[in-house]
Design an enzyme around this catalytic site. Structure first.
Site, PDB file in Angstrom:
ATOM      1  N   ARG A 121       0.825  -1.218   0.000  1.00 14.64           N
ATOM      2  CA  ARG A 121       0.000   0.000   0.000  1.00 14.64           C
ATOM      3  C   ARG A 121       0.861   1.269   0.000  1.00 14.64           C
ATOM      4  O   ARG A 121       1.829   1.374   0.751  1.00 14.64           O
ATOM      5  CB  ARG A 121      -0.969  -0.046   1.174  1.00 14.64           C
ATOM      6  CG  ARG A 121      -1.849  -1.278   1.009  1.00 14.64           C
ATOM      7  CD  ARG A 121      -2.980  -1.328   1.959  1.00 14.64           C
ATOM      8  NE  ARG A 121      -3.876  -0.202   1.803  1.00 14.64           N
ATOM      9  CZ  ARG A 121      -4.870   0.041   2.630  1.00 14.64           C
ATOM     10  NH1 ARG A 121      -5.075  -0.733   3.671  1.00 14.64           N
ATOM     11  NH2 ARG A 121      -5.663   1.064   2.425  1.00 14.64           N
ATOM     12  N   ASP A 314     -15.546   2.753   1.209  1.00 15.65           N
ATOM     13  CA  ASP A 314     -15.428   1.393   1.755  1.00 15.65           C
ATOM     14  C   ASP A 314     -16.683   0.562   1.485  1.00 15.65           C
ATOM     15  O   ASP A 314     -16.673  -0.655   1.684  1.00 15.65           O
ATOM     16  CB  ASP A 314     -15.172   1.452   3.267  1.00 15.65           C
ATOM     17  CG  ASP A 314     -13.799   2.031   3.585  1.00 15.65           C
ATOM     18  OD1 ASP A 314     -12.927   2.023   2.697  1.00 15.65           O
ATOM     19  OD2 ASP A 314     -13.601   2.497   4.721  1.00 15.65           O
TER      20      ASP A 314
END
Ligand code: S3P
Length: 433
Positions: A121, A314
């Site tokens: 990430r 999300d």
């Protein structure tokens, strides 16, 4: 490794609460640690991600008592100790990025490391501005992936325009700003969740917000607080979407956070024609909270793009499931961020929906989903991503089929009670090796 087998039961209905908000739970620990005095947290989310935050803070000398009520014994802005070993941030991007903001202001060196997913990430989005403020930040490769070694310094306030709408970046810089000389201002391209701004104010730090810019001044102090954590709308999302698309369902989630910077899913369900009602809207601990009910009914396609995206980032995996069931073509655009979440969610969600028989076109920044095709049960690879695993469970219930979800243990990163709650509402879930 756990395989979770999900099948519909005879009904899918009930009233429930969901665990505490993950974003707010992380912040309660972090801000409580930097405060003077005790912070008492109610409704805290116990999960692997928040445990990672607690572990990092403990490693720097903060005493945290876990239990129904969490007590954080703050050490003040300048009371953290250098950790004796690397700080383990697990699967948690929020822990990693917010912690880097705090570490940037410390007079010591620390290394943060996480799991294989975290190692992919990008942390350059926080490393670049933290370096401009005066910290030394060393990660791996061009995108400054973990492990990262950071040496804090005397920070100077900066005015920074971040290219991504990210609450993690904004929060990291505001936290570093608490240690900096003068003012630190962060401008985002769109509004991201504002829990940091709200909670810092609750801890007594003035945060000015002017349009897309948030500002703090260095040299303030945080005072220990009571933080009441609302139910996590990102966890409720799986049950709200299930309520809308599982035949015969009716689901009420009580006490869920409906902060406008997070509640895009409610707007989308409404736009898709879901039978949705919102009751008992109230403010708890500075955050808007409500009881949300969704009942099954036909859904129609919609478009998700622009400033809506950070308000439901999300929830896009489970909204993609809703789109696969809805009539018509749903377009998700401007959502390139999905590629750098716990998995590349554009790829992982498209794959399992296609394996179920849905018509999904992958785009660089989103998906085009032609809904209404019959779906079949399948084997789903979660890729270690909790929200992919939970979305695949909802898809099975909606389609009336069995999905076998592999590497489902990742669900515990955000929602350890997920299968228990699914069973309570009537779904059949079996966990095996
Ligand atoms: C979070 C911000 C969002 C979100 C993540 C939690 C936070 O990430 O996806 O699950 O608590 O600040 P970005 O800031 O990268 O958009």
């Amino acid at each position: 490794m756990t395989t979770l087998t999900i099948q519909p039961g005879r009904r899918f209905s009930g009233k429930m609460t969901v665990p505490g908000d993950k974003s707010i739970s992380h912040r309660a620990l972090l801000f409580g640690a930097l405060a003077e005095g005790e912070t008492v947290v109610t409704g805290f989310l116990e999960s692997e991600d928040t445990e990672a935050t607690a572990g990092c803070l403990r490693a720097m000398g903060v005493r945290i008592e876990m239990g129904e009520t969490v007590r954080v014994h703050g050490v003040g802005l300048h009371g953290l100790h250098a950790p004796a070993k690397e700080l383990w941030t697990g699967n948690s991007g929020t822990t990693t990025r917010l912690l880097l903001g705090i570490l940037a202001g410390q007079p010591f060196t620390a290394t943060v490391r996480g799991d294989d997913s975290l190692a992919q990430r990008p942390m350059d989005r926080v490393a670049i501005p933290l370096r401009l403020m005066g910290a030394a930040v060393d990660g791996q490769g061009d995108r400054c992936t973990p492990p990262i070694t950071i040496t804090g310094g005397r920070l100077r306030g900066i005015a920074y325009a971040t290219p991504v709408a990210s609450a993690q970046v904004k929060s990291a810089l505001l936290l570093a700003g608490l240690y900096a000389n003068g003012e630190t201002a962060v401008t985002e391209p769109q509004h991201s969740r504002d829990h940091t701004e709200r909670m810092l104010r609750g801890f007594g730090v003035p945060v000015e917000v002017d349009g897309l810019t948030a500002r703090v001044h260095g040299g303030g102090r945080l005072a220990g607080q009571h933080v009441a954590v609302p139910g996590d709308i990102s966890s409720a999302a799986f049950f709200l979407v299930a309520g809308a698309i599982v035949p015969g369902a009716r689901v009420t989630v009580r006490g869920v956070g409906v902060n406008p910077t997070r509640a895009g899913i409610l707007d989308v369900l409404h736009a898709m024609g879901a039978k949705l009602s919102i009751a008992n809207e109230r403010l708890e601990g500075g955050e808007p909270v409500a009881d949300v009910t969704v009942a099954h009914g036909p859904l129609s396609a919609t478009t998700l793009d622009g400033s809506l995206i950070p308000r439901l980032i999300d929830e896009l995996p489970v909204l993609a499931v809703a789109a696969a069931v809805a009539e018509g073509t749903t377009v998700i655009a401007d959502a390139k961020e999905l590629r750098v979440k716990e998995s590349d969610r554009i790829a992982t969600v498209s794959r399992f929906l296609r394996d179920m028989g849905a018509e999904v076109e992958e785009r660089e920044d989103g998906m085009v989903i032609r809904g209404g095709r019959p779906l079949r049960g399948t084997d789903v690879e979660s890729h270690g991503d909790h929200r992919v695993a939970m979305s695949a469970a909802v898809a099975a219930l909606a389609a009336g089929v069995e999905n076998r979800i592999h590497r489902a243990e990742c669900i515990a990163t955000s929602f350890p009670r997920f299968t228990t709650l699914l069973r309570t509402l009537g779904a059949r879930c079996a966990e095996g090796a």
